[in-house]
Scaffold this motif. Structure first.
Motif, PDB file in Angstrom:
ATOM      1  N   ILE A   1     -67.800  18.121 -49.160  1.00  0.00           N
ATOM      2  CA  ILE A   1     -67.979  17.057 -48.169  1.00  0.00           C
ATOM      3  C   ILE A   1     -68.462  15.795 -48.852  1.00  0.00           C
ATOM      4  CG2 ILE A   1     -69.170  16.373 -46.043  1.00  0.00           C
ATOM      5  CD1 ILE A   1     -69.659  19.391 -45.543  1.00  0.00           C
ATOM      6  N   TYR A   2     -67.847  14.671 -48.492  1.00  0.00           N
ATOM      7  CA  TYR A   2     -68.241  13.374 -49.028  1.00  0.00           C
ATOM      8  C   TYR A   2     -68.524  12.427 -47.866  1.00  0.00           C
ATOM      9  CZ  TYR A   2     -66.323  15.282 -53.326  1.00  0.00           C
ATOM     10  OH  TYR A   2     -66.070  16.086 -54.414  1.00  0.00           O
ATOM     11  N   ILE A   3     -69.559  11.633 -48.038  1.00  0.00           N
ATOM     12  CA  ILE A   3     -69.995  10.698 -47.003  1.00  0.00           C
ATOM     13  C   ILE A   3     -69.635   9.274 -47.421  1.00  0.00           C
ATOM     14  CG2 ILE A   3     -71.958   9.798 -45.705  1.00  0.00           C
ATOM     15  CD1 ILE A   3     -71.476  12.711 -45.112  1.00  0.00           C
ATOM     16  N   ILE A   4     -69.056   8.537 -46.506  1.00  0.00           N
ATOM     17  CA  ILE A   4     -68.752   7.123 -46.753  1.00  0.00           C
ATOM     18  C   ILE A   4     -69.164   6.323 -45.520  1.00  0.00           C
ATOM     19  CG2 ILE A   4     -66.351   7.481 -46.033  1.00  0.00           C
ATOM     20  CD1 ILE A   4     -65.580   5.167 -47.920  1.00  0.00           C
ATOM     21  N   GLU A   5     -69.924   5.259 -45.724  1.00  0.00           N
ATOM     22  CA  GLU A   5     -70.370   4.449 -44.595  1.00  0.00           C
ATOM     23  C   GLU A   5     -69.173   3.724 -43.968  1.00  0.00           C
ATOM     24  OE1 GLU A   5     -73.578   1.884 -45.746  1.00  0.00           O
ATOM     25  OE2 GLU A   5     -75.050   3.471 -45.452  1.00  0.00           O
ATOM     26  N   SER A   6     -69.186   3.663 -42.650  1.00  0.00           N
ATOM     27  CA  SER A   6     -68.061   3.073 -41.920  1.00  0.00           C
ATOM     28  C   SER A   6     -67.699   1.655 -42.374  1.00  0.00           C
ATOM     29  CB  SER A   6     -68.356   3.079 -40.416  1.00  0.00           C
ATOM     30  OG  SER A   6     -68.433   4.396 -39.930  1.00  0.00           O
ATOM     31  N   PRO A   7     -68.677   0.754 -42.588  1.00  0.00           N
ATOM     32  CA  PRO A   7     -68.300  -0.591 -43.026  1.00  0.00           C
ATOM     33  C   PRO A   7     -67.566  -0.607 -44.370  1.00  0.00           C
ATOM     34  CG  PRO A   7     -70.544  -0.573 -42.208  1.00  0.00           C
ATOM     35  CD  PRO A   7     -70.129   0.858 -42.333  1.00  0.00           C
ATOM     36  N   ILE A   8     -67.967   0.291 -45.295  1.00  0.00           N
ATOM     37  CA  ILE A   8     -67.292   0.364 -46.593  1.00  0.00           C
ATOM     38  C   ILE A   8     -65.856   0.841 -46.397  1.00  0.00           C
ATOM     39  CG2 ILE A   8     -67.313   1.373 -48.887  1.00  0.00           C
ATOM     40  CD1 ILE A   8     -69.688  -0.426 -48.409  1.00  0.00           C
ATOM     41  N   ALA A   9     -65.698   1.925 -45.625  1.00  0.00           N
ATOM     42  CA  ALA A   9     -64.355   2.432 -45.352  1.00  0.00           C
ATOM     43  C   ALA A   9     -63.512   1.380 -44.639  1.00  0.00           C
ATOM     44  CB  ALA A   9     -64.447   3.705 -44.504  1.00  0.00           C
ATOM     45  N   GLY A  10     -64.122   0.683 -43.676  1.00  0.00           N
ATOM     46  CA  GLY A  10     -63.393  -0.332 -42.928  1.00  0.00           C
ATOM     47  C   GLY A  10     -62.929  -1.486 -43.798  1.00  0.00           C
ATOM     48  N   ALA A  11     -63.781  -1.908 -44.730  1.00  0.00           N
ATOM     49  CA  ALA A  11     -63.406  -3.001 -45.637  1.00  0.00           C
ATOM     50  C   ALA A  11     -62.234  -2.578 -46.521  1.00  0.00           C
ATOM     51  CB  ALA A  11     -64.604  -3.403 -46.490  1.00  0.00           C
ATOM     52  N   ILE A  12     -62.277  -1.343 -47.026  1.00  0.00           N
ATOM     53  CA  ILE A  12     -61.172  -0.837 -47.842  1.00  0.00           C
ATOM     54  C   ILE A  12     -59.903  -0.754 -47.010  1.00  0.00           C
ATOM     55  CG2 ILE A  12     -60.333   1.169 -49.135  1.00  0.00           C
ATOM     56  CD1 ILE A  12     -63.291   1.727 -49.862  1.00  0.00           C
ATOM     57  N   GLY A  13     -60.035  -0.272 -45.769  1.00  0.00           N
ATOM     58  CA  GLY A  13     -58.878  -0.174 -44.879  1.00  0.00           C
ATOM     59  C   GLY A  13     -58.294  -1.517 -44.499  1.00  0.00           C
ATOM     60  N   ALA A  14     -59.105  -2.567 -44.613  1.00  0.00           N
ATOM     61  CA  ALA A  14     -58.629  -3.930 -44.343  1.00  0.00           C
ATOM     62  C   ALA A  14     -58.125  -4.602 -45.620  1.00  0.00           C
ATOM     63  CB  ALA A  14     -59.749  -4.762 -43.730  1.00  0.00           C
ATOM     64  N   ASN A  15     -57.943  -3.785 -46.674  1.00  0.00           N
ATOM     65  CA  ASN A  15     -57.404  -4.255 -47.961  1.00  0.00           C
ATOM     66  C   ASN A  15     -58.330  -5.222 -48.692  1.00  0.00           C
ATOM     67  OD1 ASN A  15     -54.916  -2.777 -47.847  1.00  0.00           O
ATOM     68  ND2 ASN A  15     -54.173  -4.258 -46.350  1.00  0.00           N
ATOM     69  N   CYS A  16     -59.640  -5.025 -48.531  1.00  0.00           N
ATOM     70  CA  CYS A  16     -60.613  -5.822 -49.279  1.00  0.00           C
ATOM     71  C   CYS A  16     -61.043  -5.060 -50.528  1.00  0.00           C
ATOM     72  CB  CYS A  16     -61.845  -6.111 -48.418  1.00  0.00           C
ATOM     73  SG  CYS A  16     -61.501  -7.036 -46.911  1.00  0.00           S
ATOM     74  N   ASP A  17     -61.249  -5.781 -51.613  1.00  0.00           N
ATOM     75  CA  ASP A  17     -61.730  -5.165 -52.850  1.00  0.00           C
ATOM     76  C   ASP A  17     -63.248  -5.128 -52.792  1.00  0.00           C
ATOM     77  OD1 ASP A  17     -62.332  -4.272 -55.351  1.00  0.00           O
ATOM     78  OD2 ASP A  17     -61.119  -5.734 -56.428  1.00  0.00           O
ATOM     79  N   VAL A  18     -63.802  -3.965 -52.455  1.00  0.00           N
ATOM     80  CA  VAL A  18     -65.250  -3.859 -52.274  1.00  0.00           C
ATOM     81  C   VAL A  18     -66.000  -3.656 -53.585  1.00  0.00           C
ATOM     82  CG1 VAL A  18     -64.985  -2.931 -49.951  1.00  0.00           C
ATOM     83  CG2 VAL A  18     -65.162  -1.352 -51.896  1.00  0.00           C
ATOM     84  N   ASN A  19     -65.271  -3.419 -54.674  1.00  0.00           N
ATOM     85  CA  ASN A  19     -65.930  -3.108 -55.949  1.00  0.00           C
ATOM     86  C   ASN A  19     -66.326  -4.336 -56.759  1.00  0.00           C
ATOM     87  OD1 ASN A  19     -66.062  -0.179 -56.080  1.00  0.00           O
ATOM     88  ND2 ASN A  19     -63.823  -0.220 -56.116  1.00  0.00           N
ATOM     89  N   ILE A  20     -65.867  -5.508 -56.360  1.00  0.00           N
ATOM     90  CA  ILE A  20     -66.157  -6.703 -57.138  1.00  0.00           C
ATOM     91  C   ILE A  20     -67.543  -7.256 -56.797  1.00  0.00           C
ATOM     92  CG2 ILE A  20     -63.722  -7.297 -57.359  1.00  0.00           C
ATOM     93  CD1 ILE A  20     -64.115  -9.395 -55.178  1.00  0.00           C
ATOM     94  N   ALA A  21     -68.062  -8.066 -57.715  1.00  0.00           N
ATOM     95  CA  ALA A  21     -69.386  -8.672 -57.517  1.00  0.00           C
ATOM     96  C   ALA A  21     -69.247  -9.936 -56.676  1.00  0.00           C
ATOM     97  CB  ALA A  21     -70.018  -8.990 -58.868  1.00  0.00           C
ATOM     98  N   ARG A  22     -68.882  -9.726 -55.418  1.00  0.00           N
ATOM     99  CA  ARG A  22     -68.749 -10.842 -54.480  1.00  0.00           C
ATOM    100  C   ARG A  22     -69.133 -10.342 -53.096  1.00  0.00           C
ATOM    101  NH1 ARG A  22     -66.818 -15.842 -54.562  1.00  0.00           N
ATOM    102  NH2 ARG A  22     -66.130 -16.796 -52.605  1.00  0.00           N
ATOM    103  N   GLY A  23     -69.937 -11.123 -52.422  1.00  0.00           N
ATOM    104  CA  GLY A  23     -70.427 -10.697 -51.122  1.00  0.00           C
ATOM    105  C   GLY A  23     -69.415 -10.881 -50.009  1.00  0.00           C
ATOM    106  N   MET A  24     -69.388  -9.924 -49.098  1.00  0.00           N
ATOM    107  CA  MET A  24     -68.584 -10.067 -47.885  1.00  0.00           C
ATOM    108  C   MET A  24     -69.388  -9.479 -46.729  1.00  0.00           C
ATOM    109  SD  MET A  24     -65.706  -7.016 -47.878  1.00  0.00           S
ATOM    110  CE  MET A  24     -65.298  -7.466 -46.186  1.00  0.00           C
ATOM    111  N   LEU A  25     -69.184 -10.017 -45.540  1.00  0.00           N
ATOM    112  CA  LEU A  25     -69.870  -9.497 -44.356  1.00  0.00           C
ATOM    113  C   LEU A  25     -68.829  -8.921 -43.415  1.00  0.00           C
ATOM    114  CD1 LEU A  25     -72.844  -9.422 -43.206  1.00  0.00           C
ATOM    115  CD2 LEU A  25     -72.029 -11.103 -41.570  1.00  0.00           C
ATOM    116  N   LEU A  26     -69.045  -7.662 -43.042  1.00  0.00           N
ATOM    117  CA  LEU A  26     -68.120  -6.972 -42.164  1.00  0.00           C
ATOM    118  C   LEU A  26     -68.847  -6.527 -40.906  1.00  0.00           C
ATOM    119  CD1 LEU A  26     -65.267  -4.649 -42.989  1.00  0.00           C
ATOM    120  CD2 LEU A  26     -67.055  -3.714 -41.520  1.00  0.00           C
TER     121      LEU A  26
END
Length: 337
Positions: free
Chosen positions: A126-151
């Motif tokens: 079992i792996y846990i992923i927070e909804s905002p992180i999953a949602g950002a990835i699903g919206a084709n955002c690169d969450v791994n970069i050193a840049r802030g985004m608000l979802l």
């Protein structure tokens, strides 16, 4: 977003209104509802079949929604519901790899409850992923970069707000406010202003028809039927979209205030990124007409609605489930339970 469809990869977005399960390249979307025998507790139906019974069930059948405001409120019923979904969709897959999304800032007790339910379905990986992180990835955002985004993820029962950078939520909160609260506000408004008592289904239909958070180009009109509590008889009335905007205004202002509070906690360098790039809205509740425009007006920051907003979380979770072996070893996107 192309997926490789690994045979044992499963992703689950466990929501107040709907549970979405990804398996073998397909997403199954079922209402988070279970019906059972009121006398012996035997399960009668789950998902859509159970939801169709709501409001029409006799006393010997109880219809329940075991998830409230994004939190499991009845462990046994939630366990039976999820086990049923997995049995219908996944079947007897040996050792499936399961990614399940959780609200932002979930407590340890709530996390353990989710894991215990999956363990009862004999799932060990079992792996846990927070909804905002999953949602950002699903919206084709690169969450791994050193840049802030608000979802901002507005579901049926909750609103997750998170500032993300380098694969993690730098700061965030989960607010017990979602699309269902807008439906309730409309129901209360009709009773107070028109003496009309209406069912949840009718109010939801009206909300989707002409509901809005910002004034529509035309003051649209639709009809709704209910029971006039003053005249003591059934009645059908016409409702204007501007009335609904008025009923929704306090809830929109509350979401705006929670976003402002989150922004107050964001480090200065990341805040500059967010001001430049804007705020991203996802979730079914975010699709309310004019919400992005209204929030943009209140916050003074660009606000965008993601494409296919209500599916972003399950899309992101399924992508991670299928591609976890390709992610960096030091990724913070998910944690092993």
């Amino acid at each position: 977003m192309k997926l490789s469809a690994l045979k044992n990869a499963v992703a689950i977005d466990l929501g107040t209104d709907y549970t979405r399960i990804y398996y073998k390249g397909e997403v199954t979307n079922e209402p988070s509802v279970i019906a059972y025998d009121s006398l012996n507790g035997a399960v009668i139906a789950i998902g859509k079949e159970a939801a169709d019974m709501e409001g029409k069930n006799p006393p010997l059948i109880t219809v329940s929604r075991p998830i409230t405001k994004g939190v499991i409120t009845d462990f046994d019923l939630a366990s039976q519901m999820i086990q049923g979904f997995l049995a219908n969709i996944v079947g007897n897959v040996i050792k499936p790899r399961v990614f399940i999304t959780v609200p932002c800032g979930i407590t340890g007790v709530e996390r353990r409850a989710i894991c215990d339910i999956l363990h009862e379905s004999e799932i060990t990986e079992i792996y846990i992923i927070e909804s905002p992180i999953a949602g950002a990835i699903g919206a084709n955002c690169d969450v791994n970069i050193a840049r802030g985004m608000l979802l901002v993820d507005i579901g049926g029962g909750k609103c997750d707000i998170a500032a993300i950078s380098l694969g993690q939520a730098v700061t965030g909160r989960s607010v017990k406010l979602g699309g269902n609260d807008f439906t309730d506000a409309l129901t209360d408004y009709l009773l107070e202003k028109h003496n009309l008592s209406v069912g949840n289904f009718s109010a939801e239909k009206l909300k989707k028809s002409i509901g809005c958070a910002f004034m529509r180009e035309h003051n649209d009109i639709d009809e709704i039927s209910g029971f006039n509590t003053y005249l003591r008889k059934p009645e059908k009335i016409a409702v204007r979209s501007e009335e609904i905007r008025e009923a929704f205004a306090p809830l929109v202002s509350k979401i705006s205030a929670e976003i402002k509070s989150t922004l107050d906690e964001v480090p200065t360098e990341l805040l500059g990124d967010i001001i430049d790039d804007g705020i991203l809205l996802i979730g079914g509740g975010a699709q309310l007409y004019g919400l992005a425009k209204r929030l943009r007006q209140e916050l003074g920051i660009k606000v965008f609605l993601a494409e296919d907003a209500e599916m972003c979380v399950i899309k992101g979770a399924s992508y991670v489930a299928e591609n976890m072996d390709k992610l960096p070893d030091n990724t913070y996107i998910f944690t092993k339970a």
